[in-house]
Design an enzyme around this catalytic site. Structure first.
Site, PDB file in Angstrom:
ATOM      1  CB  SER A 186      -0.904  -0.033   0.974  1.00 56.55           C
ATOM      2  OG  SER A 186      -0.343  -0.394   2.204  1.00 56.55           O
TER       3      SER A 186
ATOM      4  CG  ASP B  29      -1.103   4.607   8.863  1.00 54.88           C
ATOM      5  OD1 ASP B  29      -0.223   4.178   8.742  1.00 54.88           O
ATOM      6  OD2 ASP B  29      -1.631   4.696   8.161  1.00 54.88           O
TER       7      ASP B  29
ATOM      8  CG  HIS C  63      -0.446   3.514   5.031  1.00 48.56           C
ATOM      9  ND1 HIS C  63      -0.540   2.691   6.161  1.00 48.56           N
ATOM     10  CD2 HIS C  63       0.020   3.000   3.832  1.00 48.56           C
ATOM     11  CE1 HIS C  63      -0.429   1.756   5.274  1.00 48.56           C
ATOM     12  NE2 HIS C  63      -0.253   1.560   4.139  1.00 48.56           N
TER      13      HIS C  63
END
Length: 417
Positions: A148, A388, A391
């Site tokens: 990702s 997070d 990312h």
């Protein structure tokens, strides 16, 4: 009164000069007219608008300022504040971003992370030009392969070029495990392929996967490789999924013989499988291969702010001092370096780890997704648990990765003519 003999001498001097000038101008005009002609060799290779079937081939001039000196390490430098020319695009102007990366839309109160420009110490990166990149990609496929984080780089690249293309001349398709953006007039595509371990694994389904149940087939890559065959520019990345725990379940040789491997040992075996595939399937005269170094994480604030006990949440500025966090594994970096040196074909290593290490401010934190859903209000109130720090928000740091990739494509553009 001037004597006739003097006039004669002046005429004798002026005449050959005038004749030479006429000949030079005539020759120049002939050359220019020939260059304009669609029969010209120069025109055929570099110039003008061709027939529709040739997808409007035109010049890509690589100027001196488009190149960085070979001695310049573009990965060593510093982040400069630039709220005039950055960001390169606006979050709301790009319809291809997923909710995981649209931090402003998801409620992030500041946009400072969008206004930092990477400046190498010994040179400068060329200004990103979407039309120039599209010309370089004319008739070609650029594919990002990985997890990702790599998907974020793919979306970044699409956003960087899509505004230069009319709406009716671009398409976007999701064909799991792929996403494909096409610029129709250029017959060019920018693609993404989900393969978090590069080699095959039980996590290869585009949406139904989890890092908690990792099982990697260290010797299997053929299924993925069928999709990669013939792609003009391949950009690989694989790191975060390997690092969930120090041990990983994997098979090597027999698919039924599942064993627990040390992650670094398994990673090395996986790269050997990948390298063997490259050497058997890549034509270096027609294809280029890149490998992205690890994307750093910023999980523990005590690493850059001693005495604190938080993470990347609520950080608004880059780290200015020399910094290397524990989220970036030097052993893995060495494995990648050794694997690339042993290869019989050239693979360009894009070492974006150090420059990204400084950017503790640019992660999605609580303004992203978890398990495909935006965080609830209750989850956002607990950033220590739910932020997070893996990312990245877009626009943001992955745009710089793509600027560096773009600089390398400009650097070697003659190969692609």
């Amino acid at each position: 009164m001037i004597q006739p003999s003097v006039i004669d001498r002046r005429i004798q001097y002026i005449f050959p000069v005038a004749l030479a000038s006429i000949l030079v101008l005539g020759t120049a005009r002939f050359v220019l007219d020939n260059l304009k002609s669609n029969q010209s060799h120069i025109f055929k290779q570099y110039g003008g608008r061709q027939e529709d079937g040739d997808h409007g081939k035109k010049t890509v001039f690589v100027l001196p300022e488009d190149r960085f000196e070979k001695r310049c390490n573009v990965f060593e430098g510093k982040w400069l504040w630039d709220n005039v020319t950055y960001p390169l695009y606006r979050e709301e102007s790009c319809p291809y971003l997923v909710k995981q990366t649209t931090c402003l839309k998801n409620g992030r109160p500041d946009s400072f992370y969008q206004n930092w420009r990477w400046k190498p110490n010994q040179c400068k990166l060329p200004r990103f030009d979407p039309l120039k990149l599209l010309d370089i990609l004319r008739g070609k496929r650029l594919m990002f392969i990985g997890d990702s984080v790599q998907r974020g780089q793919f979306e970044s690249m699409v956003c960087m070029v899509q505004s230069a293309i009319p709406d009716n001349k671009k398409t976007f398709h999701r064909i799991p495990p792929m996403k494909i953006f096409k610029a129709e007039e250029y017959n060019a595509s920018i693609e993404y392929y989900w393969a978090p371990f590069i080699v095959e694994s039980v996590s290869d389904h585009a949406t139904n996967h989890t890092v908690h149940k990792r099982l990697v087939n260290l010797e299997s890559i053929a299924k993925h490789g069928k999709t990669w065959e013939g792609v003009d520019i391949l950009v690989f990345e694989s790191y975060v999924w390997w690092m969930h725990k120090p041990l990983i379940n994997a098979t090597y040789g027999s698919p039924d013989d599942i064993q627990e491997y040390n992650v670094t040992t398994a990673y090395k075996l996986a790269l050997e499988t990948w390298a063997n595939w490259l050497e058997s399937n890549i034509d270096p005269r027609k294809q280029k291969v890149f490998f992205m170094s690890m994307s750093p994480t910023h999980l523990w604030s005590w690493e850059w702010r001693p005495g604190s006990d938080e993470n990347c949440f609520n950080e608004s500025y880059p780290i200015e001092k020399p910094y290397w966090g524990t989220g970036s594994n030097l052993h893995i970096m060495k494995i990648v370096s050794d694997a690339l040196q042993k290869l019989k074909i050239d693979v360009t290593f894009l070492n974006i780890t150090q420059l990204s290490e400084y950017r503790k401010d640019a992660h999605t934190t609580i303004y992203g997704e978890r398990k495909g859903k935006l965080l609830t209000r209750e989850q956002r109130s607990d950033p220590k648990k739910f932020a997070d720090c893996i990312h990245w928000c877009l626009p943001g740091v992955p745009d710089t990765w793509n600027e560096i990739l773009y600089a390398h494509l400009l650097q070697s553009h003659q190969i692609f003519l």
